[in-house]
Motif scaffolding. Structure first.
Motif, PDB file in Angstrom:
ATOM      1  N   PRO A 208       0.819  -1.219   0.000  1.00 33.43           N
ATOM      2  CA  PRO A 208       0.000   0.000   0.000  1.00 33.43           C
ATOM      3  C   PRO A 208       0.850   1.266   0.000  1.00 33.43           C
ATOM      4  CG  PRO A 208       0.000  -1.025   2.169  1.00 33.43           C
ATOM      5  CD  PRO A 208       0.703  -1.977   1.263  1.00 33.43           C
ATOM      6  N   ALA A 209       0.196   2.391  -0.216  1.00 33.51           N
ATOM      7  CA  ALA A 209       0.884   3.683  -0.230  1.00 33.51           C
ATOM      8  C   ALA A 209       1.500   3.983   1.134  1.00 33.51           C
ATOM      9  CB  ALA A 209      -0.098   4.783  -0.627  1.00 33.51           C
ATOM     10  N   VAL A 210       2.487   4.852   1.114  1.00 30.47           N
ATOM     11  CA  VAL A 210       3.215   5.362   2.287  1.00 30.47           C
ATOM     12  C   VAL A 210       3.496   4.263   3.310  1.00 30.47           C
ATOM     13  CG1 VAL A 210       2.596   7.774   2.020  1.00 30.47           C
ATOM     14  CG2 VAL A 210       1.042   6.310   3.274  1.00 30.47           C
ATOM     15  N   SER A 211       4.130   3.212   2.832  1.00 32.65           N
ATOM     16  CA  SER A 211       4.479   2.072   3.679  1.00 32.65           C
ATOM     17  C   SER A 211       5.934   1.686   3.438  1.00 32.65           C
ATOM     18  CB  SER A 211       3.589   0.869   3.369  1.00 32.65           C
ATOM     19  OG  SER A 211       2.230   1.157   3.603  1.00 32.65           O
ATOM     20  N   LEU A 212       6.550   1.087   4.447  1.00 36.06           N
ATOM     21  CA  LEU A 212       7.887   0.517   4.341  1.00 36.06           C
ATOM     22  C   LEU A 212       7.743  -0.998   4.336  1.00 36.06           C
ATOM     23  CD1 LEU A 212      11.001   0.482   4.470  1.00 36.06           C
ATOM     24  CD2 LEU A 212      10.811   0.752   6.959  1.00 36.06           C
ATOM     25  N   ALA A 213       8.225  -1.638   3.269  1.00 38.69           N
ATOM     26  CA  ALA A 213       8.148  -3.090   3.150  1.00 38.69           C
ATOM     27  C   ALA A 213       9.550  -3.663   3.058  1.00 38.69           C
ATOM     28  CB  ALA A 213       7.317  -3.497   1.934  1.00 38.69           C
ATOM     29  N   ALA A 214       9.756  -4.838   3.657  1.00 40.83           N
ATOM     30  CA  ALA A 214      11.077  -5.453   3.672  1.00 40.83           C
ATOM     31  C   ALA A 214      10.934  -6.961   3.746  1.00 40.83           C
ATOM     32  CB  ALA A 214      11.890  -4.941   4.860  1.00 40.83           C
ATOM     33  N   GLY A 215      11.974  -7.674   3.274  1.00 43.21           N
ATOM     34  CA  GLY A 215      12.045  -9.110   3.469  1.00 43.21           C
ATOM     35  C   GLY A 215      11.769  -9.926   2.231  1.00 43.21           C
ATOM     36  N   ILE A 216      11.877 -11.252   2.399  1.00 44.53           N
ATOM     37  CA  ILE A 216      11.603 -12.227   1.345  1.00 44.53           C
ATOM     38  C   ILE A 216      10.590 -13.238   1.884  1.00 44.53           C
ATOM     39  CG2 ILE A 216      12.578 -13.949  -0.206  1.00 44.53           C
ATOM     40  CD1 ILE A 216      15.281 -12.586   0.132  1.00 44.53           C
ATOM     41  N   PRO A 217       9.331 -13.153   1.448  1.00 37.92           N
ATOM     42  CA  PRO A 217       8.768 -12.097   0.596  1.00 37.92           C
ATOM     43  C   PRO A 217       8.596 -10.802   1.382  1.00 37.92           C
ATOM     44  CG  PRO A 217       7.029 -13.556   1.318  1.00 37.92           C
ATOM     45  CD  PRO A 217       8.311 -14.162   1.829  1.00 37.92           C
TER      46      PRO A 217
END
Length: 255
Positions: A208-217
């Protein structure tokens, strides 16, 4: 930025057209360097007032025809564009940033759009299929080692149903997204406006907007965040960024 469905023919007046099957270096502006391998009719459109330093290697398969490549003014654009298919569109918008990338287009009626003032340090962008679309929004920042794909490149087959189960799907990277180094963005995903993808992540689902995503997956680890090109932005810039997303109604009411 240019959206799919826009009549590109109506923009042709802003561009110089070159038939790459009859290409001659002498016709190019001095700041443009091309290495062209093309036997069929495919068109390159360069901005009529081309100011940017352009250094592109084009390679079209023998049967590729009817493809259109648009390159607007950028600070610089270096890379390789490989096309194996027909009636595809690549559009690189004007930018005050540098772009370095390899673009691979395979199949028919596909499109790839790079928005205004987007920077790409080093990326491989693959559009593969029939009618697939890869969109990178305005003012994005892509680091090095980035791979974005609308296809798995090879078929996975359900043996009992005797059919392919992994067809191509569009990828949409919204405006003002920062993708850090060595990230892979897979088919069928959307990254919302203003978001950040941490280094070495693999994006398999939409963010989603204005989010920080990290990792696998990749998974969302923080909401209501965005980014600045500056490593130590002044408070005025932080306020401007926050005001923008607040006015856009993109912030969640979180405790």
């Amino acid at each position: 930025m240019v959206e799919a469905g826009l009549d590109l023919a109506g923009m042709a007046d802003r561009f110089m057209r070159f038939d790459l099957s009859a290409f001659e270096d002498a016709a190019l502006p001095s700041n443009v360097k091309l290495d062209v391998s093309c036997k069929s009719s495919n068109d390159l459109y360069l901005a009529s007032s081309q100011r940017s330093k352009v250094d592109i290697k084009f390679k079209f398969s023998d049967r590729s025809a009817g493809n259109k490549i648009f390159v607007d003014n950028a600070l610089s654009f270096r890379g390789t564009i490989n096309v194996n298919g027909s009636n595809n569109i690549v559009f690189v918008s004007e930018s005050d940033q540098k772009l370095t990338c390899t673009i691979d287009v395979r199949g028919q009626n596909n499109s790839l759009f790079i928005g205004r003032n987007t920077s790409i340090n080093q990326a491989n962008l693959l559009v593969d299929g029939d009618g697939s679309r890869l969109t990178i929004g305005d003012e994005c920042m892509l680091s090095y080692g980035i791979r974005v794909r609308t296809s798995d490149s090879h078929a996975i087959i359900d043996l009992k149903k005797r059919q392919q189960i992994n067809h191509s799907q569009d990828v949409v990277i919204g405006p003002r997204v920062w993708i850090a180094s060595n990230v892979m963005v897979l088919k069928g995903t959307t990254i919302g406006e203003g978001s950040v993808i941490a280094a070495a992540s693999v994006v398999t689902k939409s963010v989603p907007a204005v989010s920080l995503a990290a990792g696998i997956p990749a998974r969302v680890i923080r909401k209501n965040v965005s980014w600045s090109r500056a490593s130590l932005p002044k408070q005025a810039e932080i306020d401007r960024i926050a005001d923008h997303f607040e006015e856009e109604g993109l912030l969640d009411d979180l405790d």
